[in-house]
Design a protein around this motif. Sequence first.
Motif, PDB file in Angstrom:
ATOM      1  N   ARG A 186      -5.878   0.012  -0.430  1.00 57.07           N
ATOM      2  CA  ARG A 186      -6.565  -0.715  -1.490  1.00 57.07           C
ATOM      3  C   ARG A 186      -6.799   0.195  -2.694  1.00 57.07           C
ATOM      4  NH1 ARG A 186      -9.122  -5.407  -1.171  1.00 57.07           N
ATOM      5  NH2 ARG A 186     -10.524  -5.934  -2.846  1.00 57.07           N
TER       6      ARG A 186
ATOM      7  N   ARG B 200      -3.607  -3.396   4.005  1.00 56.54           N
ATOM      8  CA  ARG B 200      -4.319  -3.524   5.277  1.00 56.54           C
ATOM      9  C   ARG B 200      -5.596  -2.702   5.370  1.00 56.54           C
ATOM     10  NH1 ARG B 200      -0.064  -2.670   9.963  1.00 56.54           N
ATOM     11  NH2 ARG B 200       0.846  -1.253   8.451  1.00 56.54           N
ATOM     12  N   ASP B 201      -5.747  -1.684   4.524  1.00 55.68           N
ATOM     13  CA  ASP B 201      -6.904  -0.805   4.710  1.00 55.68           C
ATOM     14  C   ASP B 201      -7.439  -0.304   3.367  1.00 55.68           C
ATOM     15  OD1 ASP B 201      -5.177   1.301   3.897  1.00 55.68           O
ATOM     16  OD2 ASP B 201      -4.596   1.675   5.974  1.00 55.68           O
TER      17      ASP B 201
ATOM     18  N   THR C 236      -7.194  -7.559   0.852  1.00 56.93           N
ATOM     19  CA  THR C 236      -7.034  -6.877   2.128  1.00 56.93           C
ATOM     20  C   THR C 236      -6.707  -7.928   3.179  1.00 56.93           C
ATOM     21  OG1 THR C 236      -8.623  -5.195   1.465  1.00 56.93           O
ATOM     22  CG2 THR C 236      -8.145  -5.368   3.820  1.00 56.93           C
TER      23      THR C 236
ATOM     24  N   SER D 229       0.779  -1.235   0.000  1.00 61.73           N
ATOM     25  CA  SER D 229       0.000   0.000   0.000  1.00 61.73           C
ATOM     26  C   SER D 229       0.811   1.286   0.000  1.00 61.73           C
ATOM     27  CB  SER D 229      -0.974   0.014   1.172  1.00 61.73           C
ATOM     28  OG  SER D 229      -0.277  -0.040   2.392  1.00 61.73           O
TER      29      SER D 229
ATOM     30  N   ASP E 165      -4.912  -8.167   7.087  1.00 64.04           N
ATOM     31  CA  ASP E 165      -4.314  -7.560   8.277  1.00 64.04           C
ATOM     32  C   ASP E 165      -4.123  -8.683   9.285  1.00 64.04           C
ATOM     33  OD1 ASP E 165      -3.599  -6.216  10.579  1.00 64.04           O
ATOM     34  OD2 ASP E 165      -5.146  -4.681  10.387  1.00 64.04           O
TER      35      ASP E 165
ATOM     36  N   SER F 280      -9.596 -11.176   8.479  1.00 61.49           N
ATOM     37  CA  SER F 280      -9.159 -10.639   7.201  1.00 61.49           C
ATOM     38  C   SER F 280      -8.357 -11.647   6.401  1.00 61.49           C
ATOM     39  CB  SER F 280      -8.337  -9.367   7.390  1.00 61.49           C
ATOM     40  OG  SER F 280      -7.017  -9.656   7.804  1.00 61.49           O
TER      41      SER F 280
END
Length: 64
Positions: free
Chosen positions: A38, A33-34, A50, A10, A52, A58
Amino acid sequence: MKSILIIGASRGIGLELVRQYTEAGDRVIATVRDAAGRARVQALGAEVLTVDVSQPASVSEDGN
């Protein structure tokens, strides 16, 4: 065409690798992760997952 998996895509080096490999025409699968990460990775044309590790849900298919 190669398939490339980039973990932690990311920002920073990971995001730059996504950019370079997609520009080269490779298939890139990238983890973030978020939602903000994304969006950045999708904008470059990669397939995004995604994930985490601090959130076990997730990692399952239902969490993506």
